[in-house]
Design a protein around this motif. Structure first.
Motif, PDB file in Angstrom:
ATOM      1  N   PRO A 195       1.098  -1.602  -0.062  1.00 19.69           N
ATOM      2  CA  PRO A 195       0.656  -0.356  -0.003  1.00 19.69           C
ATOM      3  C   PRO A 195       0.841   1.678   0.199  1.00 19.69           C
ATOM      4  CG  PRO A 195      -0.803  -1.740   1.483  1.00 19.69           C
ATOM      5  CD  PRO A 195       0.422  -2.135   1.040  1.00 19.69           C
ATOM      6  N   ASP A 196       0.465   2.140  -0.541  1.00 22.14           N
ATOM      7  CA  ASP A 196       1.502   3.440  -0.560  1.00 22.14           C
ATOM      8  C   ASP A 196       0.335   5.162  -0.291  1.00 22.14           C
ATOM      9  OD1 ASP A 196       3.181   5.233  -1.323  1.00 22.14           O
ATOM     10  OD2 ASP A 196       2.794   5.683  -3.097  1.00 22.14           O
ATOM     11  N   PRO A 197      -0.024   4.703   0.691  1.00 23.75           N
ATOM     12  CA  PRO A 197      -1.095   5.912   1.139  1.00 23.75           C
ATOM     13  C   PRO A 197      -1.514   7.279   0.268  1.00 23.75           C
ATOM     14  CG  PRO A 197      -0.670   5.003   3.048  1.00 23.75           C
ATOM     15  CD  PRO A 197       0.508   4.861   1.876  1.00 23.75           C
ATOM     16  N   ASP A 198       0.136   7.358  -0.398  1.00 23.18           N
ATOM     17  CA  ASP A 198       0.103   8.797  -1.117  1.00 23.18           C
ATOM     18  C   ASP A 198       0.132   8.545  -2.877  1.00 23.18           C
ATOM     19  OD1 ASP A 198       0.704  10.248   1.655  1.00 23.18           O
ATOM     20  OD2 ASP A 198       3.158  10.336   1.038  1.00 23.18           O
ATOM     21  N   THR A 257       2.287   3.369  -6.806  1.00 23.83           N
ATOM     22  CA  THR A 257       1.111   2.766  -7.297  1.00 23.83           C
ATOM     23  C   THR A 257       0.906   2.911  -8.715  1.00 23.83           C
ATOM     24  OG1 THR A 257       0.782   3.841  -5.283  1.00 23.83           O
ATOM     25  CG2 THR A 257      -1.714   3.342  -6.858  1.00 23.83           C
TER      26      THR A 257
END
Length: 273
Positions: free
Chosen positions: A154-157, A163
């Motif tokens: 996961p990459d929240p940014d 992503t």
């Protein structure tokens, strides 16, 4: 939405007939090192090429930790009638990937001319590097295809370099897709087949490969068409070991789920003994 993204199943050599053979034969990602050392593997994909499949020879870095030399990649490509060779790449390092790709491209062209389309993998440490690397690849005279690696964490940014679905949307929204280049996805991301439903919005994405439906099916785990996609810790495909026959139907259903998400009508071919 695009009609389909071709899905190339990755499976242990003993199960190529059971899970990998395609009807119609479309696209296969194959391991260069396996082509060179396994006669049965080599013969299987050479036959798939004769049946009309585009064979893409991977450089071996994911499995071996380093890419095979250009001479070996050319030998493997010729042995299976390949259309394309994936150039050497360095994980998360755009400049190093460009350097390795450019050197290998020169060596491959010296040996094979334009016999193979050359595919570069788009790696980067951050988004600025990602954009510079992409620009360098599409501006080069040797790149005929670009592969976007899977997003594993996961990459929240939502960074372009981490992503993949953000990256493909960025390219399309800004008109940066080059018609002369074939675009591929390397491996299934952390959302598995569910990503492919979103990626089908981009008509320019040609293919994706993956071993997850085989590995998970061998472990007794079913892929659900609507999700969620939850992938536990799994062995590498070469470490999978013998697959019980009572898991074959589950694996085939898993493959069908991925192909449905990709919009592909390709079936597993019935191979005559």
């Amino acid at each position: 939405m695009a009609q389909s993204i071709d899905f190339s199943v990755v499976a242990p050599p003993a199960y190529l007939d059971a899970f990998v053979a395609q009807d119609p034969a479309r696209v296969h990602h194959v391991a260069a090192q396996r082509v060179l050392c396994d006669e049965t593997y080599r013969a299987f994909f050479a036959l798939e090429a004769e049946r009309g499949a585009d064979i893409i020879v991977d450089n071996g870095v994911f499995d071996l930790g380093c890419a095979l030399p250009a001479a070996d990649l050319v030998e493997a490509g010729r042995a299976v009638g390949a259309a394309e060779i994936i150039l050497p790449d360095v994980m998360r390092d755009g400049p190093a990937t460009l350097k390795a790709s450019e050197q290998a491209a020169r060596e491959i062209r010296d040996r094979a001319g334009d016999d193979f389309r050359l595919c570069a993998v788009l790696h980067a440490a951050d988004d600025e590097e990602w954009l510079r690397t992409y620009d360098a690849l599409v501006s080069s005279d040797y790149v005929g295809a670009i592969a976007l690696p899977a997003s594993r964490r996961p990459d929240p940014d939502g960074r372009l370099c981490r992503t993949r679905w953000a990256a493909t949307r960025y390219l399309e929204d800004r008109g940066l897709v080059e018609d002369r280049i074939v675009y591929r996805l390397l491996g299934l991301s952390r959302t598995g087949h569910l990503e492919l439903v979103e990626q089908r919005e981009h008509e320019w994405i040609a293919s994706v490969d993956g071993a997850a439906p085989v590995i998970l099916g061998a472990m007794g785990i079913a892929l659900l068409p609507e999700g969620p996609y939850e992938k536990p810790s799994t062995p590498r495909i070469e470490k999978l070991g013998p697959i019980p026959e009572d898991r074959f139907d589950l694996i085939r259903r898993n493959i069908a789920v991925v192909r449905e998400a990709a919009g592909s009508s390709v079936q597993i071919a019935e191979v005559c003994p």
